[in-house]
Write a protein that holds these residues in place. Structure first.
Motif, PDB file in Angstrom:
ATOM      1  N   GLU A  29       0.824  -1.213   0.000  1.00 23.79           N
ATOM      2  CA  GLU A  29       0.000   0.000   0.000  1.00 23.79           C
ATOM      3  C   GLU A  29       0.859   1.264   0.000  1.00 23.79           C
ATOM      4  O   GLU A  29       0.472   2.273  -0.592  1.00 23.79           O
ATOM      5  N   THR A  30       1.998   1.207   0.658  1.00 25.48           N
ATOM      6  CA  THR A  30       2.889   2.366   0.639  1.00 25.48           C
ATOM      7  C   THR A  30       3.376   2.641  -0.775  1.00 25.48           C
ATOM      8  O   THR A  30       3.454   3.803  -1.206  1.00 25.48           O
ATOM      9  N   SER A  31       3.687   1.601  -1.518  1.00 23.94           N
ATOM     10  CA  SER A  31       4.101   1.762  -2.918  1.00 23.94           C
ATOM     11  C   SER A  31       3.019   2.483  -3.712  1.00 23.94           C
ATOM     12  O   SER A  31       3.302   3.394  -4.503  1.00 23.94           O
ATOM     13  N   GLU A  32       1.783   2.072  -3.513  1.00 22.27           N
ATOM     14  CA  GLU A  32       0.659   2.681  -4.227  1.00 22.27           C
ATOM     15  C   GLU A  32       0.475   4.146  -3.829  1.00 22.27           C
ATOM     16  O   GLU A  32       0.228   5.005  -4.682  1.00 22.27           O
ATOM     17  N   THR A  33       0.622   4.426  -2.539  1.00 27.36           N
ATOM     18  CA  THR A  33       0.463   5.807  -2.075  1.00 27.36           C
ATOM     19  C   THR A  33       1.554   6.708  -2.641  1.00 27.36           C
ATOM     20  O   THR A  33       1.281   7.845  -3.063  1.00 27.36           O
ATOM     21  N   LEU A  34       2.778   6.217  -2.665  1.00 30.19           N
ATOM     22  CA  LEU A  34       3.866   6.985  -3.258  1.00 30.19           C
ATOM     23  C   LEU A  34       3.575   7.294  -4.719  1.00 30.19           C
ATOM     24  O   LEU A  34       3.747   8.428  -5.178  1.00 30.19           O
ATOM     25  N   ARG A  35       3.130   6.285  -5.453  1.00 33.92           N
ATOM     26  CA  ARG A  35       2.806   6.497  -6.872  1.00 33.92           C
ATOM     27  C   ARG A  35       1.719   7.558  -7.033  1.00 33.92           C
ATOM     28  O   ARG A  35       1.821   8.442  -7.894  1.00 33.92           O
ATOM     29  N   ARG A  57      11.398  -2.614  -4.223  1.00 31.22           N
ATOM     30  CA  ARG A  57       9.983  -2.926  -4.427  1.00 31.22           C
ATOM     31  C   ARG A  57       9.139  -1.685  -4.695  1.00 31.22           C
ATOM     32  O   ARG A  57       8.212  -1.745  -5.513  1.00 31.22           O
ATOM     33  N   HIS A  58       9.428  -0.568  -4.057  1.00 27.58           N
ATOM     34  CA  HIS A  58       8.654   0.647  -4.314  1.00 27.58           C
ATOM     35  C   HIS A  58       9.006   1.231  -5.680  1.00 27.58           C
ATOM     36  O   HIS A  58       8.113   1.660  -6.434  1.00 27.58           O
ATOM     37  N   LEU A  59      10.279   1.240  -6.009  1.00 25.19           N
ATOM     38  CA  LEU A  59      10.699   1.729  -7.322  1.00 25.19           C
ATOM     39  C   LEU A  59      10.150   0.847  -8.434  1.00 25.19           C
ATOM     40  O   LEU A  59       9.785   1.342  -9.512  1.00 25.19           O
ATOM     41  N   ALA A  60      10.096  -0.452  -8.206  1.00 22.97           N
ATOM     42  CA  ALA A  60       9.546  -1.364  -9.216  1.00 22.97           C
ATOM     43  C   ALA A  60       8.091  -1.031  -9.512  1.00 22.97           C
ATOM     44  O   ALA A  60       7.645  -1.079 -10.670  1.00 22.97           O
ATOM     45  N   HIS A  63       8.069   2.013 -11.641  1.00 25.32           N
ATOM     46  CA  HIS A  63       8.513   1.653 -12.991  1.00 25.32           C
ATOM     47  C   HIS A  63       7.388   0.996 -13.781  1.00 25.32           C
ATOM     48  O   HIS A  63       7.188   1.284 -14.971  1.00 25.32           O
ATOM     49  N   GLU A  64       6.648   0.131 -13.132  1.00 18.81           N
ATOM     50  CA  GLU A  64       5.529  -0.554 -13.792  1.00 18.81           C
ATOM     51  C   GLU A  64       4.431   0.412 -14.198  1.00 18.81           C
ATOM     52  O   GLU A  64       3.632   0.108 -15.098  1.00 18.81           O
ATOM     53  N   HIS A  65       4.388   1.577 -13.572  1.00 22.23           N
ATOM     54  CA  HIS A  65       3.344   2.558 -13.860  1.00 22.23           C
ATOM     55  C   HIS A  65       3.882   3.769 -14.632  1.00 22.23           C
ATOM     56  O   HIS A  65       3.303   4.848 -14.583  1.00 22.23           O
TER      57      HIS A  65
END
Length: 205
Positions: A29-35, A57-60, A63-65
């Motif tokens: 969820e943190t990855s999503e919030t950062l994005r 994992r967050h950078l990935a 990158h995917e988005h």
């Protein structure tokens, strides 16, 4: 425990909280919030740096988005081997630096990155090297995000840094990151306190 001892804890870390551990758990969820924050304030071609990127994992997730100008710093050399295996697209597309944050960021020019962020990384910076916060502010062109454990209670602006010891006697330093970065030219534009971490988004004033 001095700053060198703190760095050694992370430089050779394996098992729980290691690069492989976080790669196994993947984006969250943190990855999503950062994005969402970066999509709100930045274009897809923005240069973004993660402090303490681990296996990425967050950078990935970024990158995917569609974010392509991605960089990271990590003290643990295993991070980049795990990244190459787990997120090969990110590993080949991004720019990564092996070393302590304070040793790497001094080499970047002013405003080098449109955005800089950290997730549970700055909370391990020893008080002896707090000068690195000024360097982080210096290299950030626009958006700065911290996702860090600030402790149970609100921390006064003038309060000394509070330390708590967690697994394996790893020190965790509680700071109010709004107090840290508003004196360095940033304005808080978003804040959300979770069960463990507080997310704060800043923009350059």
């Amino acid at each position: 425990m001095d700053s060198d001892e703190v760095k050694k804890q992370w430089e050779t870390r394996s098992g729980e909280y290691s690069p492989a551990y976080y790669a196994h758990h993947g984006p969250d969820e943190t990855s999503e919030t950062l994005r969402e924050i970066f999509e709100r304030f930045l274009d897809a071609d923005a240069a973004i740096l993660e402090l303490g990127c681990g296996s990425g994992r967050h950078l990935a997730h970024l990158h995917e988005h569609g974010f392509e100008r991605l960089s990271g710093i990590d003290l643990n050399g295993d991070s980049f081997d795990v990244m190459a295996e787990t997120y090969p697209g990110l590993a080949s597309a991004g720019t990564f630096h092996h070393g302590a944050i304070e040793a790497v960021v001094e080499g970047f020019e002013d405003g080098r990155f449109d955005a800089v962020y950290s997730v549970e990384t700055l909370q391990h910076i020893h008080p002896d090297v707090e000068w690195v916060f000024e360097e982080i502010a210096r290299i950030t062109g626009d958006v700065l995000v911290t996702v860090e454990n600030e402790g149970e209670a609100d921390i006064a602006r003038s309060a000394p840094t509070e330390v708590n010891y967690v697994t394996d006697d790893v020190p965790l330093y509680y700071r109010n990151w709004r107090h840290v970065f508003d004196r360095l030219g940033f304005v808080e534009v978003d804040a959300e306190r979770g069960k463990r971490d507080t997310l704060r988004a800043f923009r350059r004033a």
